[in-house]
Design a protein around this motif. Sequence first.
Motif, PDB file in Angstrom:
ATOM      1  N   PRO A  52      36.357  49.858  44.926  1.00 47.82           N
ATOM      2  CA  PRO A  52      36.335  48.817  44.164  1.00 47.82           C
ATOM      3  C   PRO A  52      37.204  47.539  44.603  1.00 47.82           C
ATOM      4  O   PRO A  52      37.759  47.648  45.453  1.00 47.82           O
ATOM      5  CB  PRO A  52      37.204  49.528  43.536  1.00 47.82           C
ATOM      6  CG  PRO A  52      37.726  50.599  44.671  1.00 47.82           C
ATOM      7  CD  PRO A  52      36.669  50.452  44.993  1.00 47.82           C
ATOM      8  N   TRP A  53      36.954  46.647  43.554  1.00 49.44           N
ATOM      9  CA  TRP A  53      37.673  44.941  43.733  1.00 49.44           C
ATOM     10  C   TRP A  53      37.673  44.835  42.447  1.00 49.44           C
ATOM     11  O   TRP A  53      37.921  45.322  41.908  1.00 49.44           O
ATOM     12  CB  TRP A  53      35.991  44.090  44.491  1.00 49.44           C
ATOM     13  CG  TRP A  53      36.062  44.152  46.064  1.00 49.44           C
ATOM     14  CD1 TRP A  53      35.499  45.348  46.005  1.00 49.44           C
ATOM     15  CD2 TRP A  53      36.113  43.810  46.857  1.00 49.44           C
ATOM     16  NE1 TRP A  53      34.785  45.639  47.751  1.00 49.44           N
ATOM     17  CE2 TRP A  53      35.374  44.622  47.929  1.00 49.44           C
ATOM     18  CE3 TRP A  53      37.067  41.815  46.951  1.00 49.44           C
ATOM     19  CZ2 TRP A  53      36.042  43.700  49.437  1.00 49.44           C
ATOM     20  CZ3 TRP A  53      36.960  42.164  48.585  1.00 49.44           C
ATOM     21  CH2 TRP A  53      36.462  42.528  49.923  1.00 49.44           C
ATOM     22  N   ALA A  54      38.758  43.165  43.435  1.00 48.60           N
ATOM     23  CA  ALA A  54      38.988  42.709  41.972  1.00 48.60           C
ATOM     24  C   ALA A  54      38.407  41.371  41.628  1.00 48.60           C
ATOM     25  O   ALA A  54      39.272  40.683  43.077  1.00 48.60           O
ATOM     26  CB  ALA A  54      40.528  43.159  41.402  1.00 48.60           C
ATOM     27  N   GLU A 113      37.764  44.448  31.806  1.00 45.85           N
ATOM     28  CA  GLU A 113      38.523  42.713  31.981  1.00 45.85           C
ATOM     29  C   GLU A 113      39.778  42.719  31.647  1.00 45.85           C
ATOM     30  O   GLU A 113      40.979  43.028  30.974  1.00 45.85           O
ATOM     31  CB  GLU A 113      37.591  42.055  31.623  1.00 45.85           C
ATOM     32  CG  GLU A 113      35.969  41.414  32.666  1.00 45.85           C
ATOM     33  CD  GLU A 113      34.875  40.818  31.331  1.00 45.85           C
ATOM     34  OE1 GLU A 113      34.003  40.499  31.726  1.00 45.85           O
ATOM     35  OE2 GLU A 113      35.458  40.259  30.238  1.00 45.85           O
ATOM     36  N   LEU A 114      40.168  41.703  32.570  1.00 45.14           N
ATOM     37  CA  LEU A 114      41.733  41.125  32.024  1.00 45.14           C
ATOM     38  C   LEU A 114      41.162  39.364  31.718  1.00 45.14           C
ATOM     39  O   LEU A 114      40.956  38.748  32.787  1.00 45.14           O
ATOM     40  CB  LEU A 114      43.096  41.510  32.701  1.00 45.14           C
ATOM     41  CG  LEU A 114      42.903  43.043  32.802  1.00 45.14           C
ATOM     42  CD1 LEU A 114      44.245  43.140  34.171  1.00 45.14           C
ATOM     43  CD2 LEU A 114      43.305  43.192  31.671  1.00 45.14           C
ATOM     44  N   TRP A 115      41.906  38.745  30.474  1.00 46.82           N
ATOM     45  CA  TRP A 115      41.422  37.075  30.273  1.00 46.82           C
ATOM     46  C   TRP A 115      43.400  36.998  30.213  1.00 46.82           C
ATOM     47  O   TRP A 115      43.935  37.472  29.689  1.00 46.82           O
ATOM     48  CB  TRP A 115      40.962  37.306  28.789  1.00 46.82           C
ATOM     49  CG  TRP A 115      39.146  38.249  28.752  1.00 46.82           C
ATOM     50  CD1 TRP A 115      38.706  39.036  29.394  1.00 46.82           C
ATOM     51  CD2 TRP A 115      38.410  36.761  29.110  1.00 46.82           C
ATOM     52  NE1 TRP A 115      37.468  38.900  29.921  1.00 46.82           N
ATOM     53  CE2 TRP A 115      37.161  37.477  29.440  1.00 46.82           C
ATOM     54  CE3 TRP A 115      37.978  35.231  29.084  1.00 46.82           C
ATOM     55  CZ2 TRP A 115      36.626  37.228  29.414  1.00 46.82           C
ATOM     56  CZ3 TRP A 115      37.070  35.095  28.744  1.00 46.82           C
ATOM     57  CH2 TRP A 115      36.058  35.434  29.298  1.00 46.82           C
ATOM     58  N   ARG A 150      38.586  40.584  36.925  1.00 46.63           N
ATOM     59  CA  ARG A 150      36.780  41.761  37.070  1.00 46.63           C
ATOM     60  C   ARG A 150      37.310  43.340  37.624  1.00 46.63           C
ATOM     61  O   ARG A 150      37.440  42.740  38.715  1.00 46.63           O
ATOM     62  CB  ARG A 150      35.421  41.042  36.700  1.00 46.63           C
ATOM     63  CG  ARG A 150      35.409  40.220  35.393  1.00 46.63           C
ATOM     64  CD  ARG A 150      33.773  39.853  35.453  1.00 46.63           C
ATOM     65  NE  ARG A 150      33.234  39.184  34.822  1.00 46.63           N
ATOM     66  CZ  ARG A 150      34.082  37.269  34.246  1.00 46.63           C
ATOM     67  NH1 ARG A 150      34.141  37.246  35.189  1.00 46.63           N
ATOM     68  NH2 ARG A 150      33.762  37.073  33.291  1.00 46.63           N
ATOM     69  N   SER A 151      37.144  44.045  37.058  1.00 43.04           N
ATOM     70  CA  SER A 151      37.041  45.656  37.973  1.00 43.04           C
ATOM     71  C   SER A 151      34.991  45.363  38.378  1.00 43.04           C
ATOM     72  O   SER A 151      34.920  45.275  37.811  1.00 43.04           O
ATOM     73  CB  SER A 151      37.224  46.547  37.737  1.00 43.04           C
ATOM     74  OG  SER A 151      36.803  47.846  38.082  1.00 43.04           O
ATOM     75  N   VAL A 152      34.927  45.256  39.971  1.00 46.31           N
ATOM     76  CA  VAL A 152      33.550  44.744  40.308  1.00 46.31           C
ATOM     77  C   VAL A 152      33.390  46.035  41.572  1.00 46.31           C
ATOM     78  O   VAL A 152      34.690  46.296  42.049  1.00 46.31           O
ATOM     79  CB  VAL A 152      33.666  43.119  40.740  1.00 46.31           C
ATOM     80  CG1 VAL A 152      33.213  42.492  39.134  1.00 46.31           C
ATOM     81  CG2 VAL A 152      33.946  42.846  41.863  1.00 46.31           C
ATOM     82  N   TRP A 212      41.881  50.442  40.304  1.00 44.83           N
ATOM     83  CA  TRP A 212      41.506  49.187  38.613  1.00 44.83           C
ATOM     84  C   TRP A 212      43.322  49.758  38.088  1.00 44.83           C
ATOM     85  O   TRP A 212      43.995  48.853  37.236  1.00 44.83           O
ATOM     86  CB  TRP A 212      40.364  49.262  38.296  1.00 44.83           C
ATOM     87  CG  TRP A 212      40.629  48.297  36.206  1.00 44.83           C
ATOM     88  CD1 TRP A 212      40.398  48.907  35.354  1.00 44.83           C
ATOM     89  CD2 TRP A 212      40.468  46.820  36.999  1.00 44.83           C
ATOM     90  NE1 TRP A 212      40.293  47.588  34.666  1.00 44.83           N
ATOM     91  CE2 TRP A 212      40.382  46.690  35.196  1.00 44.83           C
ATOM     92  CE3 TRP A 212      40.749  45.969  38.275  1.00 44.83           C
ATOM     93  CZ2 TRP A 212      40.533  45.157  34.730  1.00 44.83           C
ATOM     94  CZ3 TRP A 212      40.308  44.509  37.554  1.00 44.83           C
ATOM     95  CH2 TRP A 212      40.213  44.226  36.034  1.00 44.83           C
ATOM     96  N   THR A 213      43.220  50.514  37.547  1.00 48.18           N
ATOM     97  CA  THR A 213      44.427  51.127  36.668  1.00 48.18           C
ATOM     98  C   THR A 213      45.398  50.926  36.930  1.00 48.18           C
ATOM     99  O   THR A 213      46.744  50.190  36.431  1.00 48.18           O
ATOM    100  CB  THR A 213      44.244  52.399  36.657  1.00 48.18           C
ATOM    101  OG1 THR A 213      43.282  52.551  35.965  1.00 48.18           O
ATOM    102  CG2 THR A 213      45.465  52.660  35.136  1.00 48.18           C
TER     103      THR A 213
END
Length: 129
Positions: free
Chosen positions: A51-53, A24-26, A42-44, A4-5
Amino acid sequence: MASWTDLVSYVRVRYEVMRSTDTELWFNLPTTEERTQLVVVRSVTGEDDHPWAQIASPVGKLGDLDLTALLEKAGESVVGGVAAQEGVIVFRHSIPLHEGELTAFDRPFRLVVQVADQLEELLTGRDEN
């Protein structure tokens, strides 16, 4: 292996982030003519514990849309699908973070934004999201 990073660093160089949290990134991205489209990444963690985006962009309020038309039009896209989240219909797609290159993020990201904006315009005639 991307994290995610890594994705956050990659995205910040390429897109203007409107708001961010740890997960989250908006964005509010220009689409066609004077239109813009909100999109959230979102990181999920998936059912596979990897990990998924998740890329999601609103189309309209659940009660305001013709669901048959929405499903038919959304089904034409090569990526993503529709979901309801807190009374809002979103077009979304997820990419695994543990596989491949971060450059694989750009195409689905742009396609989610494009399809969500087209669905919103077609089904609501507005540009609210």
